[in-house]
Design a protein around this motif. Structure first.
Motif, PDB file in Angstrom:
ATOM      1  N   SER A  55       0.830  -1.203   0.000  1.00 54.47           N
ATOM      2  CA  SER A  55       0.000   0.000   0.000  1.00 54.47           C
ATOM      3  C   SER A  55       0.866   1.255   0.000  1.00 54.47           C
ATOM      4  O   SER A  55       2.004   1.250   0.455  1.00 54.47           O
ATOM      5  CB  SER A  55      -0.944  -0.005   1.200  1.00 54.47           C
ATOM      6  OG  SER A  55      -0.199  -0.047   2.399  1.00 54.47           O
TER       7      SER A  55
ATOM      8  N   LEU B  83      -3.577  10.555  -2.146  1.00 51.33           N
ATOM      9  CA  LEU B  83      -2.233  10.877  -1.687  1.00 51.33           C
ATOM     10  C   LEU B  83      -1.819  12.288  -2.071  1.00 51.33           C
ATOM     11  O   LEU B  83      -1.109  12.959  -1.333  1.00 51.33           O
ATOM     12  CB  LEU B  83      -1.214   9.893  -2.271  1.00 51.33           C
ATOM     13  CG  LEU B  83      -1.312   8.450  -1.825  1.00 51.33           C
ATOM     14  CD1 LEU B  83      -0.368   7.591  -2.662  1.00 51.33           C
ATOM     15  CD2 LEU B  83      -0.993   8.316  -0.351  1.00 51.33           C
TER      16      LEU B  83
ATOM     17  N   ARG C 146       1.538   5.422   0.884  1.00 49.87           N
ATOM     18  CA  ARG C 146       1.299   6.333   1.997  1.00 49.87           C
ATOM     19  C   ARG C 146       1.978   7.667   1.716  1.00 49.87           C
ATOM     20  O   ARG C 146       2.871   7.769   0.887  1.00 49.87           O
ATOM     21  CB  ARG C 146       1.784   5.739   3.311  1.00 49.87           C
ATOM     22  CG  ARG C 146       3.275   5.539   3.402  1.00 49.87           C
ATOM     23  CD  ARG C 146       3.685   4.846   4.704  1.00 49.87           C
ATOM     24  NE  ARG C 146       5.099   4.571   4.717  1.00 49.87           N
ATOM     25  CZ  ARG C 146       6.039   5.429   5.103  1.00 49.87           C
ATOM     26  NH1 ARG C 146       5.700   6.621   5.530  1.00 49.87           N
ATOM     27  NH2 ARG C 146       7.326   5.090   5.071  1.00 49.87           N
ATOM     28  N   ARG C 147       1.526   8.669   2.442  1.00 54.25           N
ATOM     29  CA  ARG C 147       2.058  10.027   2.353  1.00 54.25           C
ATOM     30  C   ARG C 147       2.784  10.329   3.651  1.00 54.25           C
ATOM     31  O   ARG C 147       2.258  10.112   4.730  1.00 54.25           O
ATOM     32  CB  ARG C 147       0.903  11.001   2.140  1.00 54.25           C
ATOM     33  CG  ARG C 147       1.307  12.442   2.044  1.00 54.25           C
ATOM     34  CD  ARG C 147       0.049  13.320   1.971  1.00 54.25           C
ATOM     35  NE  ARG C 147       0.398  14.704   2.006  1.00 54.25           N
ATOM     36  CZ  ARG C 147       0.291  15.537   0.982  1.00 54.25           C
ATOM     37  NH1 ARG C 147      -0.177  15.103  -0.161  1.00 54.25           N
ATOM     38  NH2 ARG C 147       0.633  16.789   1.091  1.00 54.25           N
ATOM     39  N   GLU C 148       4.012  10.844   3.534  1.00 53.55           N
ATOM     40  CA  GLU C 148       4.820  11.196   4.704  1.00 53.55           C
ATOM     41  C   GLU C 148       5.095  12.697   4.672  1.00 53.55           C
ATOM     42  O   GLU C 148       5.852  13.176   3.816  1.00 53.55           O
ATOM     43  CB  GLU C 148       6.139  10.423   4.658  1.00 53.55           C
ATOM     44  CG  GLU C 148       7.127  10.821   5.714  1.00 53.55           C
ATOM     45  CD  GLU C 148       8.513  10.232   5.454  1.00 53.55           C
ATOM     46  OE1 GLU C 148       9.426  10.579   6.216  1.00 53.55           O
ATOM     47  OE2 GLU C 148       8.698   9.447   4.496  1.00 53.55           O
TER      48      GLU C 148
END
Length: 171
Positions: free
Chosen positions: A85, A149, A87-89
């Motif tokens: 999956s 995202l 994700r945004r950091e």
């Protein structure tokens, strides 16, 4: 769509940041065309001077292409991962600036241009949220999963104002 690869950053007469697109052909690999058969009718064979193994997309009239726009509210740095999956950091301002420097085509030929170049990159960071996008297999199988995202529900970025002192969120 603003540009495929090359983007110029400048200040207008009022001191506001502007982005200028360098118009060139948008190239894709065959694996993308396999995942997006709707793009196949737009694919053209490359000219001898273009990247080998990639086709260009004839987008004229199909996609609105801008040549200039104001400063962005987000600075996003995507990275493909092996994860399932995506994700945004969020990135702090200092790390966002480092990412911009890593993606900048800036080459120090004349030392006197470095301060203006760095100041302009800092203006971009001061007026935008930075984030690294960890893109996993979910986006590769369904590109629409990329949208949350890049457009999260987060507060608007502050507008850019000239700095007169070194005090900022740069720690």
């Amino acid at each position: 769509v603003l540009t495929d690869d090359t983007l110029f950053v400048e200040r207008d007469a009022a001191g506001h940041v502007r982005l200028l697109a360098y118009a060139k052909r948008f190239h894709v690999c065959d694996d993308l065309l396999a995942r997006r058969p709707d793009l196949a009718p737009l694919a053209r064979e490359p000219a001898p001077f273009e990247p080998a193994g990639k086709r260009w997309l004839a987008l004229d009239g199909r996609v609105r292409v801008a040549t200039t726009c104001g400063a962005p509210a987000q600075l996003l740095f995507p990275r493909l991962t092996h994860g399932a999956s995506s994700r945004r950091e969020p990135l702090p301002p200092a790390r966002t600036l480092v990412e911009l420097l890593a993606h900048s085509a800036f080459v120090l030929v004349r030392p006197e241009v470095a301060p203006a170049h760095l100041d302009l990159l800092r203006a971009l960071v001061d007026g935008a949220h930075g984030a690294r996008l960890h893109v996993g297999r979910d986006v590769l199988s369904d590109p629409l999963r990329y949208l949350p995202l890049v457009d999260p529900a987060e507060p608007a970025a502050p507008s850019w104002t000239p700095r007169t002192s070194p005090a900022s969120a740069w720690s």
